[in-house]
Design an enzyme around this catalytic site. Structure first.
Site, short mmCIF file in Angstrom:
data_model
loop_
_atom_site.label_atom_id
_atom_site.label_comp_id
_atom_site.label_asym_id
_atom_site.label_seq_id
_atom_site.Cartn_x
_atom_site.Cartn_y
_atom_site.Cartn_z
N ASP A 47 -1.28 -0.33 -1.39
CA ASP A 47 -0.35 0.78 -1.53
C ASP A 47 1.02 0.30 -1.05
OD1 ASP A 47 0.39 3.39 -2.25
OD2 ASP A 47 0.26 4.07 -0.18
N GLU A 49 5.07 1.71 0.39
CA GLU A 49 6.05 2.73 0.76
C GLU A 49 7.42 2.14 0.44
OE1 GLU A 49 4.79 5.48 1.43
OE2 GLU A 49 2.79 4.90 2.12
N ASP A 104 4.02 1.89 -7.94
CA ASP A 104 3.72 0.66 -7.19
C ASP A 104 3.95 -0.57 -8.06
OD1 ASP A 104 2.60 1.77 -4.62
OD2 ASP A 104 1.27 2.73 -6.06
N TYR A 170 0.26 7.47 8.72
CA TYR A 170 0.31 7.94 7.34
C TYR A 170 0.10 6.79 6.37
CZ TYR A 170 2.54 9.44 2.97
OH TYR A 170 2.82 9.71 1.65
N ASP A 174 -3.29 5.91 3.66
CA ASP A 174 -3.16 5.79 2.21
C ASP A 174 -4.03 4.69 1.61
OD1 ASP A 174 -1.62 7.93 1.62
OD2 ASP A 174 0.26 6.85 1.37
#
Length: 390
Positions: A47, A49, A104, A170, A174
């Protein structure tokens, strides 16, 4: 057979990882060690960010990777040698598991210049497993594992350092359930005989993200472009291509430079002076001052070269075409309900409109998007219905 949605994993099957257990990775040496370990594994979870508020390209703020035992939060701001990740991304023995991967993939394209293959998108897999379209990660975790995931850091500043404890938790959450999700969905899809369908769809996502003609085709996405005459459409295409190049060069969002509506207005009205440009609604004075002369020259050059005028774009469907579209769409929905699949996963609106516009051509040659597993599942039933209408 479709397994019931309420069937959750029992406690013994649930992932043992917790979000609080992760390793922060900010050195090239440690990253290289980990990539060497991951290269021998069956699958890893990924993942990202990122920030994309004021730029054309996304800026990666964090890369999360989970394997069968641990979670790793990799700091892209500290890593200088990306080659271990690039090699891992290209390793076809390691499946990369991501949920809803389109953004992504953009991030990976920008940060690494390489896309992760083979890819397993758990959102797509969930749809083929009967969970409906566009199932969010948190909702799927709740259904499969009976766990509630907080989503209170979605608008965080991922470029700040240090990241807060809430941000770190957080980010770890994920990826913590992705590999268990991968295993569970793979079992369900295997029972359904749909695992190959997911593989094909994920390959298509990679192909789309790898396509190099996206910038040149952006003008086709501008609302009401079908209204333009060939010379106006040629101007719209040239303006759109120029904006693509300029916004990528200075790294700002498209609409920050010039809105789609302004591109359309310029193409429609074909201004010859800055005064004419200033009369257009979404063309501001700052743009005119900096780019006005170039814009007017571009319009003039296009109008002087009729050899490059494209054909007009198709108008909205006629009444008869809308009738046929409605009939075909109803048939798609009927088949989708029997298969417990979202109708849009069988055929997209764009392909259905293509069939309606070119029925004879479709009967002679099936569009590429309807080949493979879709040929038997949806294309042949639609072709039979199309033949009866013609």
């Amino acid at each position: 057979m479709t397994l019931p949605l309420e069937q959750k994993l029992n406690p013994a099957q649930k992932p043992e990882l917790t979000a609080q257990r992760f390793e922060w990775v900010d050195s090239d040496e440690r990253l290289q060690e980990l990539c060497s370990i991951w290269s021998s594994q069956k699958a890893i979870a990924l993942d990202t960010e990122f920030i994309r508020t004021d730029t054309f390209y996304p800026i990666m703020g964090l890369l999360q990777i989970a394997d069968e035992t641990d979670i790793y939060l990799i700091d892209p701001l500290a890593i200088t040698d990306k080659s271990p990740l690039q090699q891992l991304w290209k390793n076809d023995q390691v499946t990369k598991v991501i949920h809803s991967c389109s953004e992504d993939l953009d991030v990976f394209n920008r940060y690494l210049g390489v896309l992760p293959t083979p890819l397993f998108d758990t959102q797509i897999a969930a749809a083929f497993a009967g969970f409906g379209s566009s199932m969010g990660y948190a909702n799927l975790v709740a259904i499969l594992f009976d766990v509630t995931i907080p989503k209170d850091e979605t608008r965080s500043d991922w470029l700040q350092r240090p990241l807060s404890a809430a941000q770190l938790n957080y980010a770890a959450l994920d990826v913590v359930y992705l590999l268990a999700m991968f295993d569970e969905l793979t079992k369900r899809l295997s029972l359904e005989g749909r695992l190959e369908w997911v593989r094909v769809e994920c390959e298509a996502l990679i192909d789309k993200a790898s396509a190099t003609d996206g910038a040149a085709q952006y003008y086709l996405r501008i609302k009401s472009a079908w209204k333009l005459q060939p010379k106006q459409l040629a101007v719209l295409k040239a303006l759109s291509n120029w904006r693509e190049g300029e916004t990528r060069l200075i790294d700002i969002p498209r609409n920050r430079l010039l809105k789609d509506s302004a591109l359309f207005d310029i193409a429609q009205r074909l201004p010859k002076t800055k005064e004419h440009l200033s009369l257009l609604k979404d063309v501001n004075h700052r743009f005119i001052k900096k780019y006005g002369d170039h814009c007017l020259i571009l319009v003039e050059d296009v109008l002087n070269d009729e050899t490059n005028y494209p054909d007009r774009l198709p108008a909205p469907l006629s009444a008869e075409q809308r009738r046929l579209f409605k009939e075909l769409k109803a048939h798609v929905v009927e088949i989708a309900e029997k298969l417990d699949l979202p109708a849009e996963f069988l055929i997209r609106k764009k392909e259905l409109e293509f069939i309606v516009r070119t029925p004879q051509q479709t009967l002679l040659s099936l569009p590429s998007a309807l080949k493979g597993w879709r040929e038997d599942v949806i294309a042949k039933p639609l072709l039979n219905l199309l033949s009866s209408n013609i």
